[in-house]
Motif scaffolding. Structure first.
Motif, PDB file in Angstrom:
ATOM      1  N   VAL A 144       5.710  13.729   0.459  1.00 34.13           N
ATOM      2  CA  VAL A 144       6.460  12.663   1.112  1.00 34.13           C
ATOM      3  C   VAL A 144       5.779  11.342   0.753  1.00 34.13           C
ATOM      4  N   LEU A 145       6.566  10.358   0.322  1.00 36.77           N
ATOM      5  CA  LEU A 145       6.037   9.055  -0.075  1.00 36.77           C
ATOM      6  C   LEU A 145       6.177   8.055   1.063  1.00 36.77           C
ATOM      7  N   TYR A 146       5.094   7.354   1.341  1.00 39.66           N
ATOM      8  CA  TYR A 146       5.066   6.323   2.378  1.00 39.66           C
ATOM      9  C   TYR A 146       4.588   5.007   1.776  1.00 39.66           C
ATOM     10  N   ALA A 147       4.956   3.905   2.386  1.00 39.32           N
ATOM     11  CA  ALA A 147       4.466   2.603   1.943  1.00 39.32           C
ATOM     12  C   ALA A 147       4.415   1.627   3.114  1.00 39.32           C
ATOM     13  N   LEU A 148       3.551   0.652   2.960  1.00 44.00           N
ATOM     14  CA  LEU A 148       3.427  -0.447   3.919  1.00 44.00           C
ATOM     15  C   LEU A 148       3.307  -1.723   3.097  1.00 44.00           C
ATOM     16  N   VAL A 149       4.107  -2.730   3.420  1.00 37.86           N
ATOM     17  CA  VAL A 149       4.025  -3.999   2.702  1.00 37.86           C
ATOM     18  C   VAL A 149       3.453  -5.072   3.620  1.00 37.86           C
ATOM     19  N   ALA A 150       2.921  -6.103   3.012  1.00 37.76           N
ATOM     20  CA  ALA A 150       2.176  -7.119   3.752  1.00 37.76           C
ATOM     21  C   ALA A 150       3.002  -7.734   4.874  1.00 37.76           C
ATOM     22  N   LEU A 155       0.853  -1.185   0.000  1.00 42.27           N
ATOM     23  CA  LEU A 155       0.000   0.000   0.000  1.00 42.27           C
ATOM     24  C   LEU A 155       0.892   1.239   0.000  1.00 42.27           C
ATOM     25  N   GLU A 156       0.570   2.180  -0.862  1.00 39.47           N
ATOM     26  CA  GLU A 156       1.350   3.410  -0.957  1.00 39.47           C
ATOM     27  C   GLU A 156       0.485   4.595  -0.560  1.00 39.47           C
ATOM     28  N   ALA A 157       1.114   5.637  -0.020  1.00 39.45           N
ATOM     29  CA  ALA A 157       0.414   6.868   0.342  1.00 39.45           C
ATOM     30  C   ALA A 157       1.377   8.025   0.176  1.00 39.45           C
ATOM     31  N   ALA A 158       0.822   9.205  -0.036  1.00 38.33           N
ATOM     32  CA  ALA A 158       1.655  10.401  -0.200  1.00 38.33           C
ATOM     33  C   ALA A 158       0.972  11.566   0.491  1.00 38.33           C
ATOM     34  N   CYS A 159       1.756  12.434   1.106  1.00 34.49           N
ATOM     35  CA  CYS A 159       1.176  13.614   1.739  1.00 34.49           C
ATOM     36  C   CYS A 159       2.145  14.791   1.643  1.00 34.49           C
ATOM     37  N   ILE A 160       1.579  15.984   1.640  1.00 34.32           N
ATOM     38  CA  ILE A 160       2.382  17.202   1.633  1.00 34.32           C
ATOM     39  C   ILE A 160       3.161  17.258   2.943  1.00 34.32           C
ATOM     40  N   GLU A 190       9.522   6.634   2.444  1.00 35.82           N
ATOM     41  CA  GLU A 190      10.436   6.132   1.424  1.00 35.82           C
ATOM     42  C   GLU A 190      11.154   7.239   0.661  1.00 35.82           C
ATOM     43  N   GLY A 191      10.692   8.456   0.742  1.00 35.22           N
ATOM     44  CA  GLY A 191      11.377   9.526   0.023  1.00 35.22           C
ATOM     45  C   GLY A 191      10.475  10.710  -0.247  1.00 35.22           C
ATOM     46  N   LEU A 192      10.982  11.627  -1.055  1.00 37.93           N
ATOM     47  CA  LEU A 192      10.251  12.841  -1.413  1.00 37.93           C
ATOM     48  C   LEU A 192      10.077  12.884  -2.930  1.00 37.93           C
ATOM     49  N   ALA A 193       8.848  13.047  -3.367  1.00 33.26           N
ATOM     50  CA  ALA A 193       8.553  13.201  -4.797  1.00 33.26           C
ATOM     51  C   ALA A 193       8.309  14.679  -5.067  1.00 33.26           C
ATOM     52  N   ARG A 194       9.181  15.263  -5.870  1.00 36.22           N
ATOM     53  CA  ARG A 194       9.073  16.692  -6.151  1.00 36.22           C
ATOM     54  C   ARG A 194       7.934  16.968  -7.136  1.00 36.22           C
TER      55      ARG A 194
END
Length: 198
Positions: free
Chosen positions: A182-188, A142-147, A165-169
């Motif tokens: 800002v990029l976030y993720a959660l794996v099973a 699952l991926e998520a992104a927030c300012i 996981e990092g920053l997407a410009r």
């Protein structure tokens, strides 16, 4: 597994201690429009620019058609979040851009009405959706992104076990301007480890 429409009998409903989640229905329009209008100033800085007819019944109908189409194609699933005790609408949560094949991934997004913010309700909703996504939908990630300035969202994702996981410009156009996210993720596997500790 996300099944073709003809194999599914019921639309998914998830129930927890304080919140329940189900797909939006036409009968939700008045409550949705009232909550979104009341929460406009709270939500606008973190969402795509609102259209002139954002809260109209016609715009709501179009949303429902899109939600159902995504569900039928297996590419997305949108829930409304309701308070268990009163059945009042509190917010929304979606699994979008579901990708199969070698990815088995979805993007998670959410919004909470201003009167219900800061009470841990969206964390409760995520705790229902995450095992549903990894279990019934057989997703792996699952991926998520927030300012970055949206500290409420940052805290929520980290409490739910997501890892930065990092920053997407210039990632998404929010409130009329391209914003870094800002990029976030959660794996099973991580989810199972977090659950095992609990």
């Amino acid at each position: 597994m996300f099944q073709p429409p003809f194999l599914r009998r019921d639309l998914p409903t998830l129930k927890g201690g304080r919140v329940s989640l189900r797909m939006p229905a036409h009968s939700d329009y008045r409550q949705w429009a009232a909550l979104r209008e009341e929460s406009r100033d709270f939500l606008v800085p973190w969402e795509p620019a609102w259209s002139a007819d954002e809260l109209s019944r016609q715009a709501f109908r179009q949303r429902l058609r899109r939600y159902r189409d995504e569900y039928d194609r297996g590419t997305g699933l949108t829930f409304f979040v309701f308070l268990q005790e009163t059945e009042a609408l509190a917010g929304g949560l979606s699994l979008s851009n579901i990708r199969r094949g070698v990815a088995q991934t979805a993007t998670i997004g959410y919004w909470m009405g201003a009167p219900h913010a800061g009470q841990g309700l969206m964390l409760d909703a995520l705790k229902l959706v995450i095992p549903f996504a990894f279990g019934r939908l057989s997703l792996h990630r699952l991926e998520a992104a927030c300012i970055p300035e949206n500290q409420r969202s940052v805290r929520l994702l980290e409490k739910a076990g997501f890892r930065r996981e990092g920053l997407a410009r210039s990632y998404l156009k929010i409130n009329g301007a391209w914003q870094d996210h800002v990029l976030y993720a959660l794996v099973a596997g991580e989810h199972q480890m977090e659950t095992g500790r609990g």
